[in-house]
Design a protein around this motif. Structure first.
Motif, mmCIF file in Angstrom:
data_model
loop_
_atom_site.group_PDB
_atom_site.id
_atom_site.type_symbol
_atom_site.label_atom_id
_atom_site.label_comp_id
_atom_site.label_asym_id
_atom_site.label_seq_id
_atom_site.Cartn_x
_atom_site.Cartn_y
_atom_site.Cartn_z
ATOM 1 N N LYS A 298 -11.856 -6.400 19.376
ATOM 2 C CA LYS A 298 -10.393 -6.546 19.410
ATOM 3 C C LYS A 298 -9.861 -5.549 20.402
ATOM 4 O O LYS A 298 -9.780 -4.346 20.116
ATOM 5 C CB LYS A 298 -9.803 -6.248 18.031
ATOM 6 C CG LYS A 298 -9.552 -7.480 17.212
ATOM 7 C CD LYS A 298 -8.534 -7.185 16.132
ATOM 8 C CE LYS A 298 -8.067 -8.471 15.484
ATOM 9 N NZ LYS A 298 -7.402 -8.185 14.209
ATOM 10 N N PRO B 5 -15.883 -2.069 25.558
ATOM 11 C CA PRO B 5 -15.668 -1.609 24.181
ATOM 12 C C PRO B 5 -16.933 -1.031 23.529
ATOM 13 O O PRO B 5 -18.023 -1.586 23.654
ATOM 14 C CB PRO B 5 -15.226 -2.892 23.462
ATOM 15 C CG PRO B 5 -14.699 -3.785 24.530
ATOM 16 C CD PRO B 5 -15.464 -3.460 25.762
ATOM 17 N N HIS C 134 -22.376 0.031 24.232
ATOM 18 C CA HIS C 134 -21.085 -0.643 24.442
ATOM 19 C C HIS C 134 -21.287 -2.045 24.998
ATOM 20 O O HIS C 134 -22.348 -2.366 25.546
ATOM 21 C CB HIS C 134 -20.205 0.192 25.379
ATOM 22 C CG HIS C 134 -20.742 0.324 26.777
ATOM 23 N ND1 HIS C 134 -20.364 -0.507 27.803
ATOM 24 C CD2 HIS C 134 -21.657 1.180 27.317
ATOM 25 C CE1 HIS C 134 -21.006 -0.160 28.911
ATOM 26 N NE2 HIS C 134 -21.806 0.865 28.640
ATOM 27 N N HIS D 175 -15.019 -3.777 15.797
ATOM 28 C CA HIS D 175 -15.066 -3.614 14.350
ATOM 29 C C HIS D 175 -16.407 -4.100 13.822
ATOM 30 O O HIS D 175 -16.888 -5.150 14.217
ATOM 31 C CB HIS D 175 -13.924 -4.393 13.698
ATOM 32 C CG HIS D 175 -12.578 -3.905 14.155
ATOM 33 N ND1 HIS D 175 -12.014 -2.723 13.712
ATOM 34 C CD2 HIS D 175 -11.697 -4.410 15.041
ATOM 35 C CE1 HIS D 175 -10.850 -2.536 14.298
ATOM 36 N NE2 HIS D 175 -10.633 -3.548 15.116
ATOM 37 N N ARG E 235 -9.983 -2.845 22.933
ATOM 38 C CA ARG E 235 -11.051 -1.882 23.205
ATOM 39 C C ARG E 235 -11.866 -1.554 21.950
ATOM 40 O O ARG E 235 -12.848 -0.833 22.012
ATOM 41 C CB ARG E 235 -10.447 -0.578 23.764
ATOM 42 C CG ARG E 235 -10.141 -0.654 25.240
ATOM 43 C CD ARG E 235 -10.394 0.691 25.891
ATOM 44 N NE ARG E 235 -11.696 1.234 25.589
ATOM 45 C CZ ARG E 235 -12.797 0.973 26.306
ATOM 46 N NH1 ARG E 235 -12.769 0.202 27.349
ATOM 47 N NH2 ARG E 235 -13.950 1.517 25.952
ATOM 48 N N LYS E 236 -11.449 -2.048 20.806
ATOM 49 C CA LYS E 236 -12.119 -1.647 19.560
ATOM 50 C C LYS E 236 -13.160 -2.684 19.148
ATOM 51 O O LYS E 236 -12.922 -3.885 19.230
ATOM 52 C CB LYS E 236 -11.090 -1.509 18.451
ATOM 53 C CG LYS E 236 -10.090 -0.404 18.715
ATOM 54 C CD LYS E 236 -9.948 0.480 17.488
ATOM 55 C CE LYS E 236 -9.209 1.764 17.745
ATOM 56 N NZ LYS E 236 -7.977 1.677 18.484
#
Ligand code: GRF
Length: 201
Positions: free
Chosen positions: A192, A147, A137, A197, A194-195
């Motif tokens: 973006k 994230p 993370h 991509h 907590r995500k």
């Protein structure tokens, strides 16, 4: 891109990352192994691998801020673009995290947000979960919280002991961390909220 690995102990993840740089899986320069512990075996591994090392010991400083300030100065002087925490047993202060926003990666030996903290493998094993795993993370200002980049699970077998589970978790770490670092250094990760991509360029 130049990066530093931070490690406080054994350094098996450092070793796997160095191997992935040398075999071309990670196309970035492993420019530094930093340790806050002079006795870390990771330092020996770095010397054997021909990777420059830096040791700074927090208790030799008046306070955590001055320790981190020296570290930040060194990293900026050496044009370090991003940081990979690999068994770095010290919480970074918000000051340090803000100096490298979205540029610090961490590995944790459980499926976050379960089993945060120092003993992720043991805590999962003693809790009795049937599935654990590894999480990579981004680092934010809270511990084991930022994230999530990659996560992979591992079934705990009936015959597992803590020791056999540790071996399998570490093997998984050594595969997953180089993959995440390669994605990051190739600019394929977009945060973006907590995500995270994964984009194909
Ligand atoms: C790893 O299990 C990592 O997930 C945790 O500390 C351990 C470090 O192992 N943060 P090593 O020093 O890389 O062998």
């Amino acid at each position: 891109m130049k990066f530093a690995v931070f490690a406080s102990g054994n350094g098996s993840n450092f070793q796997a990352i160095d191997a992935a740089v040398k075999n071309g899986q990670i196309k970035a320069e492993l420019a530094l192994l930093f340790s806050n512990n002079r006795k870390a075996y990771a330092l020996q591994r770095a010397q054997d691998a021909g990777v420059p090392t830096l040791e700074l010991v927090p208790k030799e400083y008046a306070n955590p801020q001055s320790f981190e300030r020296d570290l930040v100065i060194y990293l900026k002087e050496h044009a370090i673009d991003f940081i990979v925490l690999a068994g770095y047993m010290r919480i970074l202060t918000p000051y340090f995290v803000r100096e490298f926003p979205g540029k610090i990666l961490n590995i944790h030996p459980s499926l976050l947000p379960s089993f945060k903290g120092m003993n992720g493998i043991k805590d999962a094993f003693t809790y009795g979960v049937k599935t654990t795993g590894v999480t990579i993370h981004f680092v934010d200002e809270k511990m084991d919280h930022g994230p999530i980049i990659l996560q992979e699970s591992l079934a705990i077998r009936e015959e597992d002991t803590l020791e056999t589970l540790e071996v399998r978790v570490h093997e998984l770490e050594h595969q997953l961390y180089p993959q995440a670092i390669a994605l990051f250094s190739e600019g394929k990760l977009k945060i973006k909220g907590r995500k995270v991509h994964i984009i194909s360029l």
